[in-house]
Scaffold this motif. Structure first.
Motif, PDB file in Angstrom:
ATOM      1  N   ALA A   1      -7.405   6.096   4.842  1.00  0.00           N
ATOM      2  CA  ALA A   1      -8.523   5.421   4.184  1.00  0.00           C
ATOM      3  C   ALA A   1      -8.041   4.327   3.232  1.00  0.00           C
ATOM      4  N   THR A   2      -6.923   4.558   2.565  1.00  0.00           N
ATOM      5  CA  THR A   2      -6.391   3.557   1.644  1.00  0.00           C
ATOM      6  C   THR A   2      -5.916   2.324   2.401  1.00  0.00           C
ATOM      7  N   ASP A   3      -5.301   2.530   3.548  1.00  0.00           N
ATOM      8  CA  ASP A   3      -4.847   1.417   4.371  1.00  0.00           C
ATOM      9  C   ASP A   3      -6.040   0.606   4.882  1.00  0.00           C
ATOM     10  N   THR A   4      -7.090   1.286   5.306  1.00  0.00           N
ATOM     11  CA  THR A   4      -8.291   0.603   5.786  1.00  0.00           C
ATOM     12  C   THR A   4      -8.921  -0.226   4.679  1.00  0.00           C
ATOM     13  N   LEU A   5      -9.009   0.328   3.486  1.00  0.00           N
ATOM     14  CA  LEU A   5      -9.567  -0.403   2.352  1.00  0.00           C
ATOM     15  C   LEU A   5      -8.699  -1.609   1.996  1.00  0.00           C
ATOM     16  N   ALA A   6      -7.387  -1.439   2.020  1.00  0.00           N
ATOM     17  CA  ALA A   6      -6.476  -2.550   1.701  1.00  0.00           C
ATOM     18  C   ALA A   6      -6.623  -3.682   2.712  1.00  0.00           C
TER      19      ALA A   6
ATOM     20  N   ASN B   1       2.858  -1.205   4.320  1.00  0.00           N
ATOM     21  CA  ASN B   1       2.656   0.216   4.035  1.00  0.00           C
ATOM     22  C   ASN B   1       3.996   0.863   3.736  1.00  0.00           C
TER      23      ASN B   1
ATOM     24  N   PHE C   1       0.779   4.199   0.807  1.00  0.00           N
ATOM     25  CA  PHE C   1       0.386   5.297   1.694  1.00  0.00           C
ATOM     26  C   PHE C   1       0.644   4.882   3.127  1.00  0.00           C
TER      27      PHE C   1
ATOM     28  N   VAL D   1       0.869  -1.172   0.000  1.00  0.00           N
ATOM     29  CA  VAL D   1       0.000   0.000   0.000  1.00  0.00           C
ATOM     30  C   VAL D   1       0.911   1.228   0.000  1.00  0.00           C
TER      31      VAL D   1
END
Length: 75
Positions: free
Chosen positions: A42-47, A66, A37, A35
């Motif tokens: 939000a990108t980490d949560t989605l991943a 990350n 970021f 990931v």
């Protein structure tokens, strides 16, 4: 007649070779999802949500890595 025999032999060997390739388990090792970021966004949560769904479907462990900063560029 000879080209037909050659084509038939090639087809049989191809089918046998496909059987050997299809016997492998996929994925055979842990999957690393990168990931680009920092953690906590939000990108980490989605991943992490997607990794959990993929783990259930694939039956394989998925590690989230990350790599934040510089748009995810590594050394």
């Amino acid at each position: 007649m000879r080209p037909l025999l050659t084509a038939a032999a090639a087809a049989i060997l191809g089918i046998l070779w496909f059987g050997v390739a299809a016997a492998q388990n996929y994925p055979a090792r842990t999957i690393t999802m990168i990931v680009p970021f920092p953690a906590g966004g939000a990108t980490d949560t989605l991943a992490r949500f997607l990794a959990e769904r993929m783990r259930g479907t694939l039956g394989q462990a998925i590690v989230i890595e990350n790599i934040g900063g510089a748009a995810g560029a590594s050394e």
